[in-house]
Design a protein around this motif. Structure first.
Motif, mmCIF file in Angstrom:
data_model
loop_
_atom_site.group_PDB
_atom_site.id
_atom_site.type_symbol
_atom_site.label_atom_id
_atom_site.label_comp_id
_atom_site.label_asym_id
_atom_site.label_seq_id
_atom_site.Cartn_x
_atom_site.Cartn_y
_atom_site.Cartn_z
ATOM 1 N N SER A 109 0.731 -1.168 -0.155
ATOM 2 C CA SER A 109 0.017 0.010 0.129
ATOM 3 C C SER A 109 0.947 1.133 -0.015
ATOM 4 O O SER A 109 0.650 2.265 -0.742
ATOM 5 C CB SER A 109 -0.936 0.005 1.217
ATOM 6 N N LEU A 110 1.891 1.153 1.018
ATOM 7 C CA LEU A 110 2.711 2.361 0.971
ATOM 8 C C LEU A 110 3.507 2.417 -0.663
ATOM 9 O O LEU A 110 3.506 3.813 -0.919
ATOM 10 C CB LEU A 110 3.817 1.958 1.993
ATOM 11 N N GLN A 111 4.038 1.524 -1.216
ATOM 12 C CA GLN A 111 4.399 1.712 -2.423
ATOM 13 C C GLN A 111 3.335 2.189 -3.405
ATOM 14 O O GLN A 111 3.914 3.047 -4.341
ATOM 15 C CB GLN A 111 5.016 0.257 -2.894
ATOM 16 N N GLU A 112 2.364 1.960 -3.400
ATOM 17 C CA GLU A 112 1.278 2.195 -4.288
ATOM 18 C C GLU A 112 0.884 3.642 -4.086
ATOM 19 O O GLU A 112 0.861 4.389 -5.046
ATOM 20 C CB GLU A 112 -0.056 1.360 -4.084
ATOM 21 N N LYS A 113 0.832 3.992 -2.912
ATOM 22 C CA LYS A 113 0.557 5.377 -2.479
ATOM 23 C C LYS A 113 1.636 6.260 -2.817
ATOM 24 O O LYS A 113 1.576 7.498 -3.732
ATOM 25 C CB LYS A 113 0.410 5.539 -1.054
ATOM 26 N N GLU A 114 2.834 5.992 -2.772
ATOM 27 C CA GLU A 114 4.057 6.676 -3.074
ATOM 28 C C GLU A 114 4.470 6.688 -4.713
ATOM 29 O O GLU A 114 5.154 7.567 -5.240
ATOM 30 C CB GLU A 114 5.363 6.372 -2.342
ATOM 31 N N GLY A 115 3.863 5.658 -5.366
ATOM 32 C CA GLY A 115 4.060 5.369 -6.806
ATOM 33 C C GLY A 115 5.739 5.028 -7.217
ATOM 34 O O GLY A 115 6.045 5.045 -7.920
ATOM 35 N N LEU A 116 6.230 4.394 -5.890
ATOM 36 C CA LEU A 116 7.735 3.970 -6.133
ATOM 37 C C LEU A 116 7.607 2.425 -5.676
ATOM 38 O O LEU A 116 6.972 1.913 -4.862
ATOM 39 C CB LEU A 116 8.557 4.769 -5.300
ATOM 40 N N ARG A 117 8.540 1.757 -5.883
ATOM 41 C CA ARG A 117 8.661 0.544 -5.503
ATOM 42 C C ARG A 117 10.095 0.120 -4.921
ATOM 43 O O ARG A 117 11.131 0.741 -5.278
ATOM 44 C CB ARG A 117 8.598 -0.661 -6.626
ATOM 45 N N ALA A 118 10.232 -0.408 -3.555
ATOM 46 C CA ALA A 118 11.383 -0.442 -2.857
ATOM 47 C C ALA A 118 12.386 -1.485 -3.522
ATOM 48 O O ALA A 118 12.725 -2.331 -2.563
ATOM 49 C CB ALA A 118 11.247 -0.538 -1.245
ATOM 50 N N ALA A 119 12.629 -1.622 -4.765
ATOM 51 C CA ALA A 119 13.210 -2.797 -5.319
ATOM 52 C C ALA A 119 12.830 -4.121 -5.193
ATOM 53 O O ALA A 119 13.416 -5.002 -4.964
ATOM 54 C CB ALA A 119 14.778 -2.595 -4.778
ATOM 55 N N ASN A 120 11.305 -4.227 -4.960
ATOM 56 C CA ASN A 120 10.952 -5.599 -4.971
ATOM 57 C C ASN A 120 9.746 -5.645 -5.983
ATOM 58 O O ASN A 120 9.387 -4.716 -6.748
ATOM 59 C CB ASN A 120 10.261 -5.734 -3.511
ATOM 60 N N LYS A 121 9.258 -7.069 -6.129
ATOM 61 C CA LYS A 121 8.151 -7.216 -7.191
ATOM 62 C C LYS A 121 6.762 -7.282 -6.669
ATOM 63 O O LYS A 121 6.029 -8.073 -7.237
ATOM 64 C CB LYS A 121 8.604 -8.670 -7.879
ATOM 65 N N LEU A 122 6.531 -6.593 -5.493
ATOM 66 C CA LEU A 122 5.101 -6.925 -4.790
ATOM 67 C C LEU A 122 4.049 -6.040 -5.787
ATOM 68 O O LEU A 122 4.638 -4.765 -6.016
ATOM 69 C CB LEU A 122 5.216 -6.001 -3.610
ATOM 70 N N THR A 123 3.105 -6.661 -5.994
ATOM 71 C CA THR A 123 1.908 -6.288 -6.692
ATOM 72 C C THR A 123 0.704 -6.533 -6.196
ATOM 73 O O THR A 123 0.765 -7.368 -5.175
ATOM 74 C CB THR A 123 2.103 -6.807 -8.238
ATOM 75 N N LYS A 124 -0.229 -6.151 -6.817
ATOM 76 C CA LYS A 124 -1.561 -6.463 -6.084
ATOM 77 C C LYS A 124 -1.770 -8.061 -6.173
ATOM 78 O O LYS A 124 -2.584 -8.666 -5.205
ATOM 79 C CB LYS A 124 -2.716 -5.880 -6.920
ATOM 80 N N GLY A 125 -1.194 -8.608 -7.183
ATOM 81 C CA GLY A 125 -1.395 -10.165 -7.466
ATOM 82 C C GLY A 125 -0.670 -10.878 -6.076
ATOM 83 O O GLY A 125 -1.171 -11.961 -5.799
ATOM 84 N N HIS A 126 0.234 -10.058 -5.586
ATOM 85 C CA HIS A 126 1.069 -10.968 -4.466
ATOM 86 C C HIS A 126 0.041 -10.874 -3.388
ATOM 87 O O HIS A 126 0.105 -11.779 -2.288
ATOM 88 C CB HIS A 126 2.389 -10.336 -4.206
ATOM 89 N N ILE A 127 -0.508 -9.622 -3.134
ATOM 90 C CA ILE A 127 -1.232 -9.470 -1.928
ATOM 91 C C ILE A 127 -2.476 -10.359 -1.939
ATOM 92 O O ILE A 127 -2.751 -10.957 -0.873
ATOM 93 C CB ILE A 127 -1.433 -8.013 -1.818
ATOM 94 N N GLN A 128 -3.198 -10.276 -3.028
ATOM 95 C CA GLN A 128 -4.504 -10.858 -3.137
ATOM 96 C C GLN A 128 -4.234 -12.328 -3.779
ATOM 97 O O GLN A 128 -4.547 -12.372 -5.169
ATOM 98 C CB GLN A 128 -5.711 -9.964 -3.941
ATOM 99 N N PHE A 129 -3.631 -13.340 -3.195
ATOM 100 C CA PHE A 129 -3.188 -14.523 -3.790
ATOM 101 C C PHE A 129 -4.110 -15.611 -3.709
ATOM 102 O O PHE A 129 -3.799 -16.692 -4.150
ATOM 103 C CB PHE A 129 -1.727 -14.615 -3.302
ATOM 104 N N GLU A 130 -5.399 -15.415 -3.328
ATOM 105 C CA GLU A 130 -6.261 -16.392 -3.139
ATOM 106 C C GLU A 130 -6.258 -17.334 -4.497
ATOM 107 O O GLU A 130 -6.457 -18.508 -3.858
ATOM 108 C CB GLU A 130 -7.560 -15.935 -2.695
#
Length: 146
Positions: free
Chosen positions: A13-34
């Motif tokens: 959420s922080l990365q989405e809000k700031e519009g930056l990634r902290a050098a990782n591949k986290l996406t919405k798909g990683h969070i909502q993995f059901e």
């Protein structure tokens, strides 16, 4: 410390809000993995060293509160993935295949990781390996023992 999924979701959420990634591949798909629970690549990217670094940075910049338990868990799981998937003789660190020169260091890490995994508890204080959701942890432990 406590290992919390909310820490990883908060980092996303922080990365989405700031519009930056902290050098990782986290996406919405990683969070909502059901719908992708069996996707090992997704799990490896979510519980990676880069996510741990992003959490550490967010914690140090006071964007997230104490996530030391989640950071430690991600680092241990990432190192285990590296050891289990090591094959290239040109790789460094835990990604290098086991041999006589790195066996002692790797053995120490594997013992520490095994103890850590066997002693993780849920919110009620019951060890995960004694509960219904033990198979993921036991899979790592069996690989360590092998």
């Amino acid at each position: 410390g406590k290992v919390r999924w909310q820490d990883i979701a908060a980092l996303h959420s922080l990365q989405e809000k700031e519009g930056l990634r902290a050098a990782n591949k986290l996406t919405k798909g990683h969070i909502q993995f059901e719908n992708r629970k069996m996707n090992v690549k997704l799990a490896a990217q979510t519980l990676s060293r880069s996510v741990a670094s992003g959490l550490r940075f967010a914690e140090e910049s006071n964007s997230l509160m104490d996530c030391s338990g989640t950071i430690e868990f991600c680092e241990i799981i990432d190192h285990l993935f590296d050891v289990f998937n090591s094959r290239s003789p040109l790789a460094r660190g835990f990604k290098h295949p086991l041999n006589a020169t790195n066996w002692a260091e790797t053995k120490i890490f594997l013992r520490r990781a095994r103890y850590y995994l066997m002693t993780i508890c849920d919110q009620s204080g019951k060890r995960i390996v004694e509960g219904k959701r033990r198979m993921g942890i036991l899979g790592f432990v069996f690989n360590i023992d092998s």
